[in-house]
Design a protein around this motif. Structure first.
Motif, PDB file in Angstrom:
ATOM      1  N   LEU A 136       0.838  -1.205   0.000  1.00 40.92           N
ATOM      2  CA  LEU A 136       0.000   0.000   0.000  1.00 40.92           C
ATOM      3  C   LEU A 136       0.871   1.253   0.000  1.00 40.92           C
ATOM      4  O   LEU A 136       0.620   2.207  -0.750  1.00 40.92           O
ATOM      5  CB  LEU A 136      -0.912   0.017   1.233  1.00 40.92           C
ATOM      6  N   THR A 137       1.891   1.245   0.845  1.00 43.53           N
ATOM      7  CA  THR A 137       2.800   2.392   0.917  1.00 43.53           C
ATOM      8  C   THR A 137       3.504   2.605  -0.415  1.00 43.53           C
ATOM      9  O   THR A 137       3.580   3.731  -0.925  1.00 43.53           O
ATOM     10  CB  THR A 137       3.841   2.170   2.032  1.00 43.53           C
ATOM     11  N   PHE A 138       4.022   1.523  -0.984  1.00 41.67           N
ATOM     12  CA  PHE A 138       4.736   1.611  -2.258  1.00 41.67           C
ATOM     13  C   PHE A 138       3.837   2.144  -3.372  1.00 41.67           C
ATOM     14  O   PHE A 138       4.202   3.089  -4.091  1.00 41.67           O
ATOM     15  CB  PHE A 138       5.277   0.230  -2.632  1.00 41.67           C
ATOM     16  N   LEU A 139       2.668   1.560  -3.527  1.00 46.72           N
ATOM     17  CA  LEU A 139       1.771   1.968  -4.613  1.00 46.72           C
ATOM     18  C   LEU A 139       1.274   3.399  -4.428  1.00 46.72           C
ATOM     19  O   LEU A 139       1.136   4.147  -5.403  1.00 46.72           O
ATOM     20  CB  LEU A 139       0.591   1.002  -4.701  1.00 46.72           C
ATOM     21  N   THR A 140       1.025   3.789  -3.190  1.00 48.51           N
ATOM     22  CA  THR A 140       0.571   5.159  -2.928  1.00 48.51           C
ATOM     23  C   THR A 140       1.670   6.166  -3.251  1.00 48.51           C
ATOM     24  O   THR A 140       1.417   7.204  -3.885  1.00 48.51           O
ATOM     25  CB  THR A 140       0.131   5.302  -1.462  1.00 48.51           C
ATOM     26  N   LEU A 141       2.894   5.875  -2.823  1.00 48.21           N
ATOM     27  CA  LEU A 141       4.021   6.760  -3.128  1.00 48.21           C
ATOM     28  C   LEU A 141       4.219   6.889  -4.636  1.00 48.21           C
ATOM     29  O   LEU A 141       4.409   7.993  -5.162  1.00 48.21           O
ATOM     30  CB  LEU A 141       5.298   6.217  -2.493  1.00 48.21           C
ATOM     31  N   ALA A 142       4.181   5.753  -5.328  1.00 43.01           N
ATOM     32  CA  ALA A 142       4.419   5.756  -6.770  1.00 43.01           C
ATOM     33  C   ALA A 142       3.323   6.518  -7.515  1.00 43.01           C
ATOM     34  O   ALA A 142       3.608   7.335  -8.401  1.00 43.01           O
ATOM     35  CB  ALA A 142       4.510   4.321  -7.282  1.00 43.01           C
TER      36      ALA A 142
END
Length: 244
Positions: A71-77
């Motif tokens: 979730l963190t990765f996809l949101t940041l990207a």
């Protein structure tokens, strides 16, 4: 007089957009060498859940830890992608995506680095594309194992030309002394594709242990379907596979 859209500056070809997003330990080993893929609509929560379910079933990681990290990765990207886009492109630039999670077991396939630049993924339809500002990029994070090898962007690296025309061992020897980017597992990186100054990179030597590499590339549905066609995917492949 017709109004013109002010375009943001061309994004740099490489950036570290976040340091170490992974809790410790997130996972320590995988069961089998497998890959989760998604070519289709972008839904942060659904994709994080599907990928986390798949990865937890093939490792000692927990669904909760993997889900939160993804979730963190996809949101940041996604946030970074939208921020870099010109105003007319923001509504569609994260409409769809290609998400992949590669789970490697030890192998000597990259004992000699496979230095390369990522080529064209699809025909960009964004505002200002004719001016070669192409805002699209690939985002990646390593959740287990060694980080990706990356050469420091430089005029010397840009002048290497078409790397695929050189023998792998010869190229590895020629680039052995080139400065490299200091990047660690857990760092979220952004790198361009299809450009003369796209970062030169390689998988690390995965013979030393398991590795989990996650990447995502965004675009409109038309652009991602174009990429799927270029990659030889069929219309029925739109979505995730293997199923979580």
């Amino acid at each position: 007089m017709a109004e013109t859209t002010a375009l943001p500056p061309r994004p740099p070809p490489f950036a570290i957009i976040a340091r170490d997003i992974t809790p410790t330990p997130l996972l320590t080993h995988i069961k089998d060498e497998k890959t989760f893929n998604h070519l289709g609509d972008f839904d942060t929560h659904r994709l994080a859940s599907d990928a986390a379910t798949y990865m937890a079933a093939n490792s000692d990681g927990t669904f909760a830890g993997l889900h939160q990290t993804l979730l963190t990765f996809l949101t940041l990207a996604a946030t970074d992608t939208v921020a870099l886009a010109a105003p007319p492109d923001k509504p569609l630039i994260t409409q769809a995506c290609w998400l992949t999670a590669r789970m490697w077991q030890p192998d000597d396939a990259f004992a000699t680095p496979r230095w390369h630049r990522d080529g064209r993924m699809f025909t960009c339809s964004c505002t200002g594309e004719a001016d070669a500002r192409v805002p699209h990029a690939k985002y990646a994070v390593v959740l287990l194992g060694l980080p990706t090898l990356l050469l420091q962007p430089s005029a010397a690296a840009d002048g290497l030309g078409r790397l695929g025309r050189r023998e792998r061992a010869e190229l590895a020897a020629a680039l052995d002394d080139f400065p490299r980017v200091s990047v660690a597992a857990g760092d979220v990186i952004r790198f361009s594709w299809g450009q003369k100054d796209a970062p030169v990179h390689s998988e690390p030597d995965v013979s030393v242990g398991d590795r989990v590499f996650v990447s995502v590339l965004f675009g409109s549905e038309t652009e991602i379907r174009d990429m799927a066609e270029v990659r030889g995917q069929k219309p029925e492949d739109w979505g995730s596979w293997p199923k979580a």
